[in-house]
Design an enzyme around this catalytic site. Structure first.
Site, PDB file in Angstrom:
ATOM      1  N   ASP A 132       0.804  -1.225   0.000  1.00 48.09           N
ATOM      2  CA  ASP A 132       0.000   0.000   0.000  1.00 48.09           C
ATOM      3  C   ASP A 132       0.838   1.277   0.000  1.00 48.09           C
ATOM      4  OD1 ASP A 132      -2.213  -1.688   0.101  1.00 48.09           O
ATOM      5  OD2 ASP A 132      -2.227  -1.680   2.290  1.00 48.09           O
ATOM      6  N   GLU A 133       1.962   1.225  -0.669  1.00 50.24           N
ATOM      7  CA  GLU A 133       2.850   2.393  -0.720  1.00 50.24           C
ATOM      8  C   GLU A 133       2.421   3.386  -1.791  1.00 50.24           C
ATOM      9  OE1 GLU A 133       3.849  -0.748  -1.127  1.00 50.24           O
ATOM     10  OE2 GLU A 133       5.325  -1.270   0.407  1.00 50.24           O
ATOM     11  N   GLY A 134       1.475   2.980  -2.630  1.00 48.49           N
ATOM     12  CA  GLY A 134       1.076   3.838  -3.752  1.00 48.49           C
ATOM     13  C   GLY A 134       1.669   3.328  -5.060  1.00 48.49           C
ATOM     14  N   LYS A 135       1.906   2.006  -5.124  1.00 46.85           N
ATOM     15  CA  LYS A 135       2.490   1.413  -6.353  1.00 46.85           C
ATOM     16  C   LYS A 135       1.569   1.607  -7.548  1.00 46.85           C
ATOM     17  CE  LYS A 135       2.443  -2.511  -4.294  1.00 46.85           C
ATOM     18  NZ  LYS A 135       2.108  -2.090  -2.913  1.00 46.85           N
ATOM     19  N   LYS A 170      -0.607   4.000  -8.125  1.00 49.15           N
ATOM     20  CA  LYS A 170      -0.510   5.384  -8.614  1.00 49.15           C
ATOM     21  C   LYS A 170       0.786   5.585  -9.406  1.00 49.15           C
ATOM     22  CE  LYS A 170       0.325  10.069  -7.597  1.00 49.15           C
ATOM     23  NZ  LYS A 170       0.107  11.352  -6.993  1.00 49.15           N
ATOM     24  N   GLY A 192      -4.414  -4.426  -3.770  1.00 45.82           N
ATOM     25  CA  GLY A 192      -5.464  -3.427  -4.001  1.00 45.82           C
ATOM     26  C   GLY A 192      -4.769  -2.142  -4.389  1.00 45.82           C
ATOM     27  N   GLN A 194       2.145  -6.016  -3.270  1.00 46.08           N
ATOM     28  CA  GLN A 194       2.581  -6.091  -1.876  1.00 46.08           C
ATOM     29  C   GLN A 194       3.865  -5.243  -1.676  1.00 46.08           C
ATOM     30  OE1 GLN A 194       1.649  -9.457  -3.388  1.00 46.08           O
ATOM     31  NE2 GLN A 194      -0.334  -8.676  -2.829  1.00 46.08           N
ATOM     32  N   ARG A 233      -9.932  -3.049   6.119  1.00 46.10           N
ATOM     33  CA  ARG A 233      -9.392  -3.064   7.487  1.00 46.10           C
ATOM     34  C   ARG A 233      -8.584  -1.794   7.771  1.00 46.10           C
ATOM     35  NH1 ARG A 233      -6.133  -8.637   7.558  1.00 46.10           N
ATOM     36  NH2 ARG A 233      -5.746  -8.002   5.415  1.00 46.10           N
ATOM     37  N   PRO A 234      -8.667  -1.238   9.015  1.00 52.43           N
ATOM     38  CA  PRO A 234      -7.818  -0.086   9.337  1.00 52.43           C
ATOM     39  C   PRO A 234      -6.355  -0.511   9.268  1.00 52.43           C
ATOM     40  CG  PRO A 234      -9.138  -0.760  11.260  1.00 52.43           C
ATOM     41  CD  PRO A 234      -9.523  -1.656  10.127  1.00 52.43           C
ATOM     42  N   LEU A 289       3.415  12.198   1.000  1.00 55.46           N
ATOM     43  CA  LEU A 289       4.150  13.187   1.788  1.00 55.46           C
ATOM     44  C   LEU A 289       3.185  14.197   2.408  1.00 55.46           C
ATOM     45  CD1 LEU A 289       7.043  14.062   2.548  1.00 55.46           C
ATOM     46  CD2 LEU A 289       7.043  15.553   0.549  1.00 55.46           C
ATOM     47  N   VAL A 315       2.095  14.218  -3.645  1.00 53.46           N
ATOM     48  CA  VAL A 315       1.456  15.059  -2.623  1.00 53.46           C
ATOM     49  C   VAL A 315      -0.067  14.931  -2.617  1.00 53.46           C
ATOM     50  CG1 VAL A 315       3.354  16.723  -2.487  1.00 53.46           C
ATOM     51  CG2 VAL A 315       1.567  17.027  -4.221  1.00 53.46           C
TER      52      VAL A 315
HETATM   53  P1  GDP Z   1      -0.713   0.235  -3.552  1.00 54.60           P
HETATM   54  O1  GDP Z   1      -1.306  -1.025  -3.075  1.00 54.60           O
HETATM   55  O2  GDP Z   1       0.758   0.320  -3.294  1.00 54.60           O
HETATM   56  O3  GDP Z   1      -1.054   0.550  -4.974  1.00 54.60           O
HETATM   57  O4  GDP Z   1      -1.355   1.399  -2.667  1.00 54.60           O
HETATM   58  P2  GDP Z   1      -2.919   1.563  -2.324  1.00 54.60           P
HETATM   59  O5  GDP Z   1      -3.615   2.051  -3.522  1.00 54.60           O
HETATM   60  O6  GDP Z   1      -3.439   0.340  -1.663  1.00 54.60           O
HETATM   61  O7  GDP Z   1      -2.853   2.653  -1.190  1.00 54.60           O
HETATM   62  C1  GDP Z   1      -2.358   3.927  -1.416  1.00 54.60           C
HETATM   63  C2  GDP Z   1      -3.494   4.936  -1.158  1.00 54.60           C
HETATM   64  O8  GDP Z   1      -2.958   6.238  -1.074  1.00 54.60           O
HETATM   65  C3  GDP Z   1      -4.512   4.991  -2.295  1.00 54.60           C
HETATM   66  O9  GDP Z   1      -5.771   5.278  -1.750  1.00 54.60           O
HETATM   67  C4  GDP Z   1      -4.028   6.148  -3.158  1.00 54.60           C
HETATM   68  O10 GDP Z   1      -5.082   6.791  -3.864  1.00 54.60           O
HETATM   69  C5  GDP Z   1      -3.479   7.067  -2.108  1.00 54.60           C
HETATM   70  N1  GDP Z   1      -2.330   7.893  -2.517  1.00 54.60           N
HETATM   71  C6  GDP Z   1      -1.310   7.581  -3.350  1.00 54.60           C
HETATM   72  N2  GDP Z   1      -0.385   8.568  -3.356  1.00 54.60           N
HETATM   73  C7  GDP Z   1      -0.847   9.512  -2.508  1.00 54.60           C
HETATM   74  C8  GDP Z   1      -0.323  10.760  -2.046  1.00 54.60           C
HETATM   75  O11 GDP Z   1       0.751  11.201  -2.403  1.00 54.60           O
HETATM   76  N3  GDP Z   1      -1.079  11.438  -1.120  1.00 54.60           N
HETATM   77  C9  GDP Z   1      -2.279  10.984  -0.670  1.00 54.60           C
HETATM   78  N4  GDP Z   1      -2.928  11.723   0.226  1.00 54.60           N
HETATM   79  N5  GDP Z   1      -2.800   9.813  -1.072  1.00 54.60           N
HETATM   80  C10 GDP Z   1      -2.081   9.094  -1.968  1.00 54.60           C
HETATM   81  P1  IMO Z   2      -0.819  -4.229  -2.246  1.00 54.65           P
HETATM   82  O1  IMO Z   2      -0.357  -4.733  -3.587  1.00 54.65           O
HETATM   83  C1  IMO Z   2      -0.952  -4.690   2.086  1.00 54.65           C
HETATM   84  C2  IMO Z   2      -0.873  -8.780   3.643  1.00 54.65           C
HETATM   85  C3  IMO Z   2      -2.114  -9.250   4.371  1.00 54.65           C
HETATM   86  C4  IMO Z   2      -1.494 -10.208   5.375  1.00 54.65           C
HETATM   87  C5  IMO Z   2      -0.362 -10.846   4.561  1.00 54.65           C
HETATM   88  C6  IMO Z   2      -0.717 -12.178   3.933  1.00 54.65           C
HETATM   89  O2  IMO Z   2      -2.116  -3.513  -2.266  1.00 54.65           O
HETATM   90  O3  IMO Z   2       0.264  -3.460  -1.576  1.00 54.65           O
HETATM   91  P2  IMO Z   2      -2.231 -12.895   1.881  1.00 54.65           P
HETATM   92  O4  IMO Z   2      -3.690 -12.680   1.609  1.00 54.65           O
HETATM   93  O5  IMO Z   2      -1.350 -12.345   0.827  1.00 54.65           O
HETATM   94  O6  IMO Z   2      -1.908 -14.325   2.200  1.00 54.65           O
HETATM   95  O7  IMO Z   2      -1.947 -12.076   3.234  1.00 54.65           O
HETATM   96  O8  IMO Z   2      -0.033  -9.918   3.533  1.00 54.65           O
HETATM   97  N1  IMO Z   2      -1.099  -8.254   2.278  1.00 54.65           N
HETATM   98  C7  IMO Z   2      -1.077  -6.964   1.956  1.00 54.65           C
HETATM   99  N2  IMO Z   2      -0.942  -5.867   2.722  1.00 54.65           N
HETATM  100  N3  IMO Z   2      -1.047  -4.552   0.748  1.00 54.65           N
HETATM  101  C8  IMO Z   2      -1.147  -5.642  -0.037  1.00 54.65           C
HETATM  102  O9  IMO Z   2      -1.118  -5.573  -1.392  1.00 54.65           O
HETATM  103  C9  IMO Z   2      -1.209  -6.917   0.558  1.00 54.65           C
HETATM  104  N4  IMO Z   2      -1.337  -8.176   0.084  1.00 54.65           N
HETATM  105  C10 IMO Z   2      -1.250  -8.981   1.145  1.00 54.65           C
HETATM  106  O10 IMO Z   2      -2.780  -8.196   4.995  1.00 54.65           O
HETATM  107  O11 IMO Z   2      -0.899  -9.481   6.417  1.00 54.65           O
HETATM  108 MG    MG Z   3      -2.804  -1.668  -1.814  1.00 51.75          MG
END
Ligand code: GDP
Ligand code: IMO
Ligand code: MG
Length: 429
Positions: free
Chosen positions: A16-19, A21, A43, A225, A304-305, A333, A415
């Site tokens: 969830d680092e923003g990959k 985007k 996701g 991930q 989930r939070p 940031l 940003v």
């Molecule tokens: P991914 O799994 O690495 O693609 O990341 P996610 O999409 O799960 O989570 C990143 C979340 O942060 C998403 O809701 C994006 O829309 C949001 N996002 C991405 N870059 C930024 C940013 O620079 N600022 C803010 N506020 N949100 C961002």
């Molecule tokens: P993106 O690509 C964040 C976590 C789950 C759990 C562990 C194992 O959006 O960054 P799994 O269902 O893969 O067997 O779960 O890995 N997890 C993630 N956490 N972002 C993800 O994907 C994840 N994919 C799996 O929450 O801790």
């Molecule tokens: Mg994600």
């Protein structure tokens, strides 16, 4: 992409680092986007033209009609999710890119999802907190050499193969977990219905990518991930079941590793984690709550939070080493705006000694106490910033500190969630 034929984008933390985007942004200059690991446990949220989109198994390049998208052999695919997701994106009316799926990708069935849930339940307090998408059980089958790959579905004896596969699964869930058996006829019918829809898109994606790269096409490999969730280099056992590091862009796509030359690590400006396992820098307090609300840190897949903490440079250095990361892109940031102080973990203290190494067991990792460098925060709204120089001094210092501690160049930052809220400091492509 002028300077490089390929660019690999990976998450450096716990996902969830923003990959999504960043992939969508850099894909504008690529011909092909290829996923090489994971499944619909991912996701990825992408925002442009005022619209938010989400993908789980489809590569984030799909929103561009000129980009070919590839789901590589290292991925695990649930055909129901794939077809539903594709139809949902199509409903937006956008012209979508082409999509190919590897004939060597393993299939996730409902029974894998069920086993995922049963195995988690059986772990009790030690549960991993998986996404319950059947990821672990599908990779278990792959490694056990009993899994079903997409290419098998057109074989004349496939029905027999599927029935015998399901018979073994039914024995497993009914005998070990006392769960009701699955109706194999229903499953087979549904599988064949879905396969009819996608079968023309199933190809040898390794051969395809190899030839396209040789012909001068630019490929972006999209990680899922994050490195800390890698089955080998992450915080085992609280990890996913695939190799999430950039090295797997080759094996997971069917290419020689010398084609994976250019790796960008996506770094969230702080730490988040969904699921169980230690986070040394976790802020289970008001600071964590502030960041969670401001950054909308709720799982895009499971809702989930997310657990929140300060940026951890020990984890980041682990990612740099195990993924060969060439430069970092800092995301979210803007979320740190308004904090009086911002901390960066530079080292850990473990059993009275300083260390920059992540211990191999969770019990030792839980004992790691972060050593912080405290930085000044900023209050200015940075969501409209267009250049590095426009950032408040404290934000510039923060990015410079990350570079100094990790020995990595920050080539840009983000940003806000929108495509336009992306600032390039040094152009690498
Ligand atoms: P991914 O799994 O690495 O693609 O990341 P996610 O999409 O799960 O989570 C990143 C979340 O942060 C998403 O809701 C994006 O829309 C949001 N996002 C991405 N870059 C930024 C940013 O620079 N600022 C803010 N506020 N949100 C961002
Ligand atoms: P993106 O690509 C964040 C976590 C789950 C759990 C562990 C194992 O959006 O960054 P799994 O269902 O893969 O067997 O779960 O890995 N997890 C993630 N956490 N972002 C993800 O994907 C994840 N994919 C799996 O929450 O801790
Ligand atoms: Mg994600």
């Amino acid at each position: 992409m002028e300077k490089f034929k390929t660019l690999t984008v990976v998450g450096t933390q716990w996902g969830d680092e923003g990959k999504g985007k960043m992939t969508d942004y850099f894909a504008q200059q690529a011909n092909i986007v290829a996923r090489f690991a994971g499944g619909d446990n991912a996701g990825h949220v992408i925002k442009f033209n005022g619209q938010k989109h989400k993908v789980t198994i489809i590569p984030s390049g799909i929103f561009n009609k000129d980009i070919v998208n590839v789901i590589g052999n290292g991925c695990v695919v649930n055909l129901k999710s794939l077809v539903n997701e594709y139809n949902k994106i199509k409903e937006t009316g956008l012209e979508l890119g082409e999509l190919y799926i590897s004939d060597r990708a393993h299939l996730i069935f409902d029974v894998h999802k069920e086993i995922d849930g049963l195995q988690e339940e059986a772990k009790g307090a030690n549960k991993i907190g998986t996404t319950k998408r059947g990821i672990g059980p599908t990779y278990q089958d792959k490694v056990s050499r009993i899994g079903i790959r997409l290419g098998e579905l057109s074989e004349p004896n496939f029905k027999e193969r599927f029935y015998s596969f399901m018979e073994e699964k039914n024995q497993y869930i009914s005998k070990i977990y006392k769960s009701p058996k699955i109706d194999v006829d229903v499953e087979y019918k549904e599988l064949m219905r879905l396969f009819e829809i996608i079968k023309v898109n199933v190809i040898d994606t390794g051969e395809y990518l190899y030839n396209e790269i040789k012909a001068g096409k630019k490929v972006l490999f999209e990680g899922a991930q994050g490195v800390m969730l890698d089955i080998d280099h992450g915080t085992y056992p609280f990890v996913t079941s695939s190799n999430t590091t950039a090295n797997n862009a080759s094996t997971g796509s069917g290419l020689p590793n010398k084609m994976i030359s250019n790796v960008m690590g996506v770094v969230k400006a702080y730490t988040t984690r969904v699921g169980a396992g230690a986070i040394p820098t976790e802020q289970d307090n008001k600071i964590g709550d502030y960041i969670r609300e401001k950054g909308n840190e709720y799982g895009s897949n499971t809702g989930r939070p997310r657990r929140v903490g300060w940026l951890d440079c020990v984890a980041l250095k682990n990612a740099i080493r195990t993924s060969g990361i060439d430069y970092a892109f800092i995301t979210l940031l803007d979320v740190l705006t308004g904090l009086e102080e911002i901390k960066i973990c530079t080292e850990y203290e473990l059993n009275g000694k300083r260390t920059s190494i992540i211990p191999s067991t969770n019990s030792q990792y839980e004992k790691c106490i972060p050593i912080y460098k405290t930085m000044k925060g900023w209050t200015e709204d940075i969501t409209g910033v267009k250049t590095f120089k426009e950032l408040p001094k404290a934000a510039i210092e923060y990015l410079k500190k990350i570079e100094a501690v990790c020995g990595i160049e920050v080539i840009g930052f983000s940003v806000g969630p929108d495509r336009t809220q992306t600032i390039i400091k040094r152009n690498i492509i």
